[in-house]
Design an enzyme around this catalytic site. Structure first.
Site, PDB file in Angstrom:
ATOM      1  CD  GLU A   1     -19.676  24.977  32.609  1.00 12.75           C
ATOM      2  OE1 GLU A   1     -19.539  23.931  33.270  1.00 12.75           O
ATOM      3  OE2 GLU A   1     -20.148  26.036  33.077  1.00 12.75           O
ATOM      4  CG  ASP A   2     -20.174  26.089  27.079  1.00 11.75           C
ATOM      5  OD1 ASP A   2     -20.350  26.462  28.247  1.00 11.75           O
ATOM      6  OD2 ASP A   2     -19.150  26.328  26.428  1.00 11.75           O
TER       7      ASP A   2
END
Ligand code: MN
Length: 734
Positions: free
Chosen positions: A81-82
């Site tokens: 996600e990051d």
């Protein structure tokens, strides 16, 4: 679980070494190093390096003694996600299982949740479980949320409340369902602190106030029990039961109780080695102190749906206060604290996949669930968990973010009918995730569905019955066709009855009063007049039967009038002649060459000054005046009774005449209003209005107005025709 201490990666691995082998430890160490590198440039809101968060999440999972893949998943859960790392890279560096877990957590993070009513919260929880596919994804997500809640103070107030709300509505209930009470309690208490800080700190304060007194009392009780158990040689651990703020808060708020009214503030937990000992201890407790009626619960014989087992009782303690006692085995206690995680816990050298395969665990789980399906709660629990185990449901979004639960295999038609019957009936297409899809598209969990409807739609098509998956949609489509046939029958039936009524020389309008219709419908055992007309339509009853009944009153009345007029005509013609109000004045019509004849305007065509008119000599009722184009004077029989008449110009200024207009157009909002307004602007009186709209949204409006002459009428008609979506305006002859 230590809340406030921040663990280092080494401490987490050290703790894992208590139950993991060397190669497993190497595996999770690699996961940590991978995550550390990926997050190296990132920082949390608190200013700390980002990696601290995944380390704590992995720490919580190690505390639950989860398998190496899950712990690795904890370290790696935010990487996709990051950072730029892809799932493929994770699969390559570790294995499919780890990438599957990370993928699951990433997907769950994308579900947007707005606080909604309870049913929506429940659907969101189910959607979570359905999307997770593997229960371990939920465990990682719970650990993630737990650490986020522990560090919530670094976020702005508005976010704190939103996240706390979501935690209370989604995550704490999930932890509860899975029986992980340690996580559930901490989530609830932390959420309460942000959602209702006043109450939170008030309860903290109240608990502190009498803590010494309470602790002293509990110690006394524990000593007493301990000595009793020693006498019978039962080995037991005794604890004063720790209190959870949120459960006290709920009791105070929901049961509207005072703080000191809450029993379980004084509570003792006794853990023993065997079930036999549990019941023995219960006997001893009940011998020492008087049990309170209705407070004994045997959750050993009848476990709670989330697998919780224990004996609960409340007794009147040594000081006369209620004292709650829980008795359970050590194993039961483990499950009470860690729930499903306790069953999933990893045993060294016996990895999940070989010792007890995933499938075996599911079988075991199903058995437990089946065995408990008697109770209502258990059923509910099964419902909520089986979604991932048996995956027979899909969860899809409305464009507004509501979650709709449908059986798997459902198509947009099912969705449309679930939203609303009208939406279903007017469906012309569907967009799934913004893209047009056919109506037989199979819905998938997480899809956003937008149904395209049209008010001009002619309704569902018959083959939708086969496409639809839910019985709800199928039934509603069937109902539509049944109703459509009914509508057709009503129209047809009404036409037939109209015709029969006219055969009596009576205008249908005269007998179609709601009272009369109701009376006749009841006479024939129909619930309403629509059913009655429909029955005529499909020939369940003849139109003549209905018409006879409908007109019986008016026929009798007319017969009476006719008799009276006949009598009057016979007795004294002069009386009519000298009548102070000659009828010709009223009608405004003069019969050529004849004075003082009883003249009236016919109701079938409502002639008005300006119309071409003709007189019709009735039997004993003088002359009735019709428009020359009225069908009633076109018959062969009528030809012999006609006589010329003309409008009396002097009378036309003051007299007003009834005219029926029929306006037909598209039933948009405000149409009727604009029609009435238009008539009003011409300073014309309206005496009756009715309107109806068919299923194609075509409106028919009938108005009866009082006018002076045809030019007045023409003005009004022109004015109405100018209204948008009005297609025709015509003067009606009945
Ligand atoms: Mn996270």
């Amino acid at each position: 679980m230590a809340k406030d201490t921040v663990l280092t990666a080494e401490e987490v691995i050290e703790q894992a070494s208590k139950y993991l082998s060397g190669s497993d430890l190497e595996f999770i160490r690699r996961a940590y190093q991978f995550a550390e590198k990926a997050h190296s440039e990132q920082y949390r809101k608190s200013g700390e390096p980002y990696i601290i968060h995944p380390i704590q999440v992995a720490g919580i999972l190690v505390n639950l003694e989860m398998d190496p893949e899950t712990v690795a998943g904890g370290f790696l859960h935010d990487v996709v996600e990051d950072t730029d790392i892809t799932l493929e890279e994770i699969e390559e560096a570790f294995n499919t299982e780890v990438s599957m877990l990370v993928d699951g957590v990433t997907k769950l993070g994308k579900i947007k949740y707005k606080s909604k009513e309870e049913q929506q919260a429940e659907n969101h929880r189910k959607m979570f479980v359905a999307m997770a596919k593997d229960i371990r994804v939920i465990l990682i997500k719970l650990a993630d949320r737990l650490h986020n809640m522990r560090t919530l103070k670094h976020l702005p107030a508005e976010k704190q409340r939103r996240i706390s709300n979501e935690t209370l509505e989604i995550f704490a209930p999930l932890a509860h369902r899975l029986g992980i009470s340690t996580i559930k309690w901490e989530l609830e208490d932390t959420a309460l602190r942000y959602l209702n800080p006043q109450q939170y700190y008030r309860i903290v304060h109240l608990m502190k106030q009498k803590r010494n007194e309470r602790e002293h009392y509990i110690e006394e009780v524990i000593d007493e029990i301990r000595s009793q158990l020693k006498d019978v040689n039962i080995d037991a651990d005794l604890h004063g039961r720790p209190k959870h703020l949120y459960s006290i808060y709920r009791k105070m708020v929901i049961q509207n109780k005072q703080f000191n009214e809450i029993y379980d503030l004084l509570a003792v937990r006794i853990t023993v080695n065997s079930i036999k000992d549990c019941y023995a201890v219960l006997g001893i407790i009940h011998t020492c102190w008087k049990p309170m009626p209705g407070r004994f619960k045997d959750y050993i014989a009848m476990p709670k749906p989330n697998l919780y087992q224990s004996l609960h009782t409340t007794v009147i303690g040594p000081k006369g206060d209620p004292l709650e006692v829980q008795i359970r085995t050590h194993e039961m206690h483990e499950i009470a604290e860690y729930g499903i995680a306790a069953h999933w816990a990893y045993k060294e050298g016996k990895p999940v996949s070989t010792e007890r395969s995933f499938e075996e665990k599911l079988t075991w789980f199903r058995e437990i669930l089946d065995w408990q399906s008697e109770t209502h709660d258990a059923e509910e629990f099964m419902e909520s968990l089986k979604v991932d185990l048996f995956s027979d449901m899909v969860y899809v979004f409305t464009p507004k973010g509501d979650v709709i639960e449908l059986p798997s295999g459902s198509v947009p038609i099912d969705f449309a009918y679930r939203i609303h019957t009208e939406v279903g009936n007017q469906t012309i297409g569907a967009k799934v995730n913004g893209k047009m899809e056919p109506l037989d598209y199979e819905l998938k969990t997480g899809d956003i569905i937008e149904v395209m409807t049209s008010k001009h739609s002619y309704g569902p098509s018959k083959d939708w019955i086969n496409l639809a998956q839910t019985s709800q949609a199928k039934n509603k489509i069937r109902q539509f066709f049944k109703k459509q046939r009914k509508d057709e029958n009503i129209t047809k039936g009404k036409e037939l009855v109209d015709k029969e009524i006219r055969n009596f020389n009576i205008q249908p309008k005269e007998v179609y009063t709601s009272d009369n219709l109701k009376r006749v419908a009841e006479k024939f055992n129909f619930t309403n007049d629509e059913d009655m007309f429909a029955a005529v339509g499909y020939q369940g009853i003849t139109a003549a039967q209905i018409a006879t009944r409908l007109t019986e009153k008016i026929r009798k009345q007319k017969q009476k009038e006719q008799n009276l007029e006949q009598t009057l005509a016979d007795v004294s013609t002069t009386e009519i002649k000298t009548s102070p109000k000659p009828s010709k004045k009223d009608s405004g019509v003069r019969v050529e060459g004849v004075d003082n004849l009883l003249v009236r305007l016919s109701k079938c065509c409502n002639p008005v000054p300006g119309d071409d008119i003709i007189g019709y000599i009735t039997k004993g009722r003088g002359v009735s005046v019709h428009r020359t184009d009225c069908l009633n004077v076109q018959t062969e029989e009528a030809q012999t009774r006609l006589l010329p008449v003309e409008w009396e110009t002097s009378a036309t200024d003051s007299k007003q005449y009834h005219v029926d207009l029929e306006i037909w157009g598209y039933d948009r909002r405000g149409l009727l209003n604009e029609v009435l307004q238009a008539v009003n602007e011409t300073k014309t009186n309206i005496t009756a209005v009715s309107g109806k709209s068919d299923r194609n949204k075509m409106a028919t409006i009938h108005i009866t107005i009082l006018i002076q002459n045809t030019s007045h009428l023409r003005k009004i008609v022109e004015r109405i025709k100018q209204i948008q979506e009005v297609y025709t305006v015509r003067r009606v002859m009945q």
